[in-house]
Design a protein around this motif. Sequence first.
Motif, PDB file in Angstrom:
ATOM      1  N   ASN A 139       0.841  -1.196   0.000  1.00 22.19           N
ATOM      2  CA  ASN A 139       0.000   0.000   0.000  1.00 22.19           C
ATOM      3  C   ASN A 139       0.881   1.253   0.000  1.00 22.19           C
ATOM      4  OD1 ASN A 139      -2.124   1.834   0.256  1.00 22.19           O
ATOM      5  ND2 ASN A 139      -2.124   1.684   2.489  1.00 22.19           N
ATOM      6  N   VAL A 140       0.902   1.972  -1.103  1.00 23.36           N
ATOM      7  CA  VAL A 140       1.768   3.154  -1.235  1.00 23.36           C
ATOM      8  C   VAL A 140       1.116   4.408  -0.665  1.00 23.36           C
ATOM      9  CG1 VAL A 140       2.892   2.235  -3.287  1.00 23.36           C
ATOM     10  CG2 VAL A 140       0.861   3.669  -3.556  1.00 23.36           C
ATOM     11  N   ASP A 141      -0.104   4.288  -0.171  1.00 19.69           N
ATOM     12  CA  ASP A 141      -0.894   5.471   0.184  1.00 19.69           C
ATOM     13  C   ASP A 141      -1.086   5.645   1.687  1.00 19.69           C
ATOM     14  OD1 ASP A 141      -1.709   7.493  -1.412  1.00 19.69           O
ATOM     15  OD2 ASP A 141      -3.599   6.603  -2.036  1.00 19.69           O
ATOM     16  N   ARG A 142       0.023   5.698   2.437  1.00 15.49           N
ATOM     17  CA  ARG A 142      -0.081   5.997   3.865  1.00 15.49           C
ATOM     18  C   ARG A 142       1.092   6.909   4.229  1.00 15.49           C
ATOM     19  NH1 ARG A 142      -4.441   3.340   5.815  1.00 15.49           N
ATOM     20  NH2 ARG A 142      -3.474   1.292   5.704  1.00 15.49           N
ATOM     21  N   THR A 143       1.152   8.045   3.582  1.00 16.18           N
ATOM     22  CA  THR A 143       2.265   8.968   3.753  1.00 16.18           C
ATOM     23  C   THR A 143       1.831  10.168   4.590  1.00 16.18           C
ATOM     24  OG1 THR A 143       1.725  10.245   1.767  1.00 16.18           O
ATOM     25  CG2 THR A 143       3.124   8.298   1.477  1.00 16.18           C
ATOM     26  N   ALA A 144       2.788  10.999   4.963  1.00 15.14           N
ATOM     27  CA  ALA A 144       2.463  12.198   5.741  1.00 15.14           C
ATOM     28  C   ALA A 144       1.545  13.125   4.948  1.00 15.14           C
ATOM     29  CB  ALA A 144       3.746  12.928   6.123  1.00 15.14           C
ATOM     30  N   ARG A 145       1.687  13.104   3.646  1.00 13.90           N
ATOM     31  CA  ARG A 145       0.844  13.949   2.805  1.00 13.90           C
ATOM     32  C   ARG A 145      -0.585  13.429   2.729  1.00 13.90           C
ATOM     33  NH1 ARG A 145       2.097  14.746  -3.540  1.00 13.90           N
ATOM     34  NH2 ARG A 145       0.068  13.876  -3.926  1.00 13.90           N
ATOM     35  N   ASN A 146      -0.742  12.128   2.805  1.00 11.05           N
ATOM     36  CA  ASN A 146      -2.055  11.516   2.686  1.00 11.05           C
ATOM     37  C   ASN A 146      -2.076  10.268   3.568  1.00 11.05           C
ATOM     38  OD1 ASN A 146      -4.659  11.111   1.753  1.00 11.05           O
ATOM     39  ND2 ASN A 146      -4.007   9.952  -0.032  1.00 11.05           N
ATOM     40  N   THR A 147      -2.429  10.435   4.837  1.00 14.06           N
ATOM     41  CA  THR A 147      -2.276   9.337   5.793  1.00 14.06           C
ATOM     42  C   THR A 147      -3.303   8.227   5.612  1.00 14.06           C
ATOM     43  OG1 THR A 147      -3.701  10.364   7.479  1.00 14.06           O
ATOM     44  CG2 THR A 147      -1.343  10.943   7.500  1.00 14.06           C
ATOM     45  N   ASN A 148      -4.475   8.554   5.059  1.00 12.35           N
ATOM     46  CA  ASN A 148      -5.548   7.563   4.912  1.00 12.35           C
ATOM     47  C   ASN A 148      -5.840   6.847   6.221  1.00 12.35           C
ATOM     48  OD1 ASN A 148      -6.444   7.943   2.265  1.00 12.35           O
ATOM     49  ND2 ASN A 148      -4.700   6.830   1.441  1.00 12.35           N
ATOM     50  N   MET A 149      -5.823   7.620   7.288  1.00 15.73           N
ATOM     51  CA  MET A 149      -6.255   7.156   8.600  1.00 15.73           C
ATOM     52  C   MET A 149      -7.142   8.229   9.204  1.00 15.73           C
ATOM     53  SD  MET A 149      -2.820   5.335  10.182  1.00 15.73           S
ATOM     54  CE  MET A 149      -1.701   6.696   9.812  1.00 15.73           C
ATOM     55  N   LEU A 150      -8.149   7.789   9.936  1.00 14.03           N
ATOM     56  CA  LEU A 150      -9.082   8.715  10.567  1.00 14.03           C
ATOM     57  C   LEU A 150      -9.142   8.455  12.065  1.00 14.03           C
ATOM     58  CD1 LEU A 150     -12.109   8.516   8.071  1.00 14.03           C
ATOM     59  CD2 LEU A 150     -10.337  10.286   8.153  1.00 14.03           C
ATOM     60  N   ILE A 151      -9.450   9.504  12.799  1.00 13.58           N
ATOM     61  CA  ILE A 151      -9.760   9.374  14.222  1.00 13.58           C
ATOM     62  C   ILE A 151     -11.266   9.536  14.367  1.00 13.58           C
ATOM     63  CG2 ILE A 151      -9.411  10.285  16.535  1.00 13.58           C
ATOM     64  CD1 ILE A 151      -6.919   9.002  15.340  1.00 13.58           C
ATOM     65  N   ALA A 183       9.824  -0.840  -1.239  1.00 16.50           N
ATOM     66  CA  ALA A 183      10.686   0.343  -1.153  1.00 16.50           C
ATOM     67  C   ALA A 183       9.936   1.583  -0.673  1.00 16.50           C
ATOM     68  CB  ALA A 183      11.338   0.611  -2.507  1.00 16.50           C
ATOM     69  N   ALA A 184       8.640   1.658  -0.979  1.00 18.47           N
ATOM     70  CA  ALA A 184       7.860   2.842  -0.605  1.00 18.47           C
ATOM     71  C   ALA A 184       7.678   2.978   0.898  1.00 18.47           C
ATOM     72  CB  ALA A 184       6.492   2.792  -1.292  1.00 18.47           C
ATOM     73  N   VAL A 185       8.083   1.961   1.669  1.00 20.11           N
ATOM     74  CA  VAL A 185       7.942   2.051   3.127  1.00 20.11           C
ATOM     75  C   VAL A 185       8.738   3.218   3.688  1.00 20.11           C
ATOM     76  CG1 VAL A 185       9.875   0.529   3.715  1.00 20.11           C
ATOM     77  CG2 VAL A 185       7.891   0.673   5.245  1.00 20.11           C
ATOM     78  N   LYS A 186       9.753   3.670   2.984  1.00 22.50           N
ATOM     79  CA  LYS A 186      10.575   4.794   3.472  1.00 22.50           C
ATOM     80  C   LYS A 186       9.744   6.057   3.665  1.00 22.50           C
ATOM     81  CE  LYS A 186      12.096   6.079  -1.206  1.00 22.50           C
ATOM     82  NZ  LYS A 186      11.247   7.276  -1.305  1.00 22.50           N
ATOM     83  N   ASP A 187       8.603   6.147   2.982  1.00 24.04           N
ATOM     84  CA  ASP A 187       7.739   7.327   3.092  1.00 24.04           C
ATOM     85  C   ASP A 187       6.540   7.099   4.004  1.00 24.04           C
ATOM     86  OD1 ASP A 187       9.297   8.806   1.202  1.00 24.04           O
ATOM     87  OD2 ASP A 187       8.319   7.682  -0.422  1.00 24.04           O
ATOM     88  N   HIS A 188       6.492   5.961   4.673  1.00 25.22           N
ATOM     89  CA  HIS A 188       5.332   5.650   5.511  1.00 25.22           C
ATOM     90  C   HIS A 188       5.277   6.591   6.712  1.00 25.22           C
ATOM     91  CE1 HIS A 188       2.352   3.404   7.783  1.00 25.22           C
ATOM     92  NE2 HIS A 188       2.192   2.582   6.754  1.00 25.22           N
ATOM     93  N   VAL A 189       4.106   7.140   6.965  1.00 25.67           N
ATOM     94  CA  VAL A 189       3.953   8.152   8.011  1.00 25.67           C
ATOM     95  C   VAL A 189       4.263   7.608   9.409  1.00 25.67           C
ATOM     96  CG1 VAL A 189       1.472   7.723   8.320  1.00 25.67           C
ATOM     97  CG2 VAL A 189       2.415   9.980   8.866  1.00 25.67           C
ATOM     98  N   LEU A 190       4.091   6.314   9.627  1.00 23.98           N
ATOM     99  CA  LEU A 190       4.293   5.732  10.955  1.00 23.98           C
ATOM    100  C   LEU A 190       5.629   5.012  11.114  1.00 23.98           C
ATOM    101  CD1 LEU A 190       0.736   4.285  11.706  1.00 23.98           C
ATOM    102  CD2 LEU A 190       1.701   6.490  12.387  1.00 23.98           C
ATOM    103  N   LEU A 191       6.462   5.029  10.097  1.00 23.50           N
ATOM    104  CA  LEU A 191       7.712   4.271  10.147  1.00 23.50           C
ATOM    105  C   LEU A 191       8.585   4.609  11.361  1.00 23.50           C
ATOM    106  CD1 LEU A 191       9.518   2.178   8.743  1.00 23.50           C
ATOM    107  CD2 LEU A 191      10.570   4.086   7.473  1.00 23.50           C
TER     108      LEU A 191
END
Length: 266
Positions: A139-151, A183-191
Amino acid sequence: MAQRNRESPVRTVQVTRYVTPLREGGSLPAIVDADDDFLYVLKFRGAGQGVKALIAELIAGELARALGFRIPEIVFAILDPAMARTEPDEEIQDLLRASGGLNLGLHFLSRATTFDPVLNAVSARLASQIVWFDCFITNVDRTARNTNMLIWHRELWLIDHGAALYFHHSGQPWEEQAKKPFAAVKDHVLLPWATELDAVDAEFRQILTSERIQAIVDLVPDEWLTNEPTADSAEEQRQIYVRFLETRLAHSEVFVNEAKHAQSLV
């Protein structure tokens, strides 16, 4: 009223009203009313990535649910393309006309707020679980720019997995894709907080049995798998997803080590 599909635990609803587009989504998802009197975020089969995005959303979402994450209920949503007649926006008209039939909906979490890593604390365990999961499903779509997580109600919910399982867009052999690091894990917001990856790897490998993976992939409707011309039958395509996930799970140390390496560089 909406009825549960006899062959699937995923409910089927009828879309009754197009409410509003969600313009932040590249494929123009929308909030809709359904005949069960609930609101859903509708993902359209006629959008840019087509039914493959719906397949990824369904498989990844139900895998996440099996692993214990909070995921909005996923439903099959039947859309009458005649609804396009009442929409003034030509782009939306085209999307509705192209999306007649079976689409995918996610229960709308009213008044939920977007996850912000500065404001919302996440434990090392949960961060590790989410990072592992996103590496597993690519999943490439969990970055600081677009976290795709909600509270929502003070709990963290995962949403929007249509960009996952991108091997099915690549045209490359699935066997090679299944064994690759992410490789995209480097941009993961929670890494930065994912410091328990080895423990999570052992835990999740026990949960995701072959039987559980098969049951989740079996939820994918035949018509989504036969939407594009191909020599493979729906069942043959379904088994590609099963084998991809089983192979990726069997080689999870590859993406776990990649994540730990990326973490060391943060």
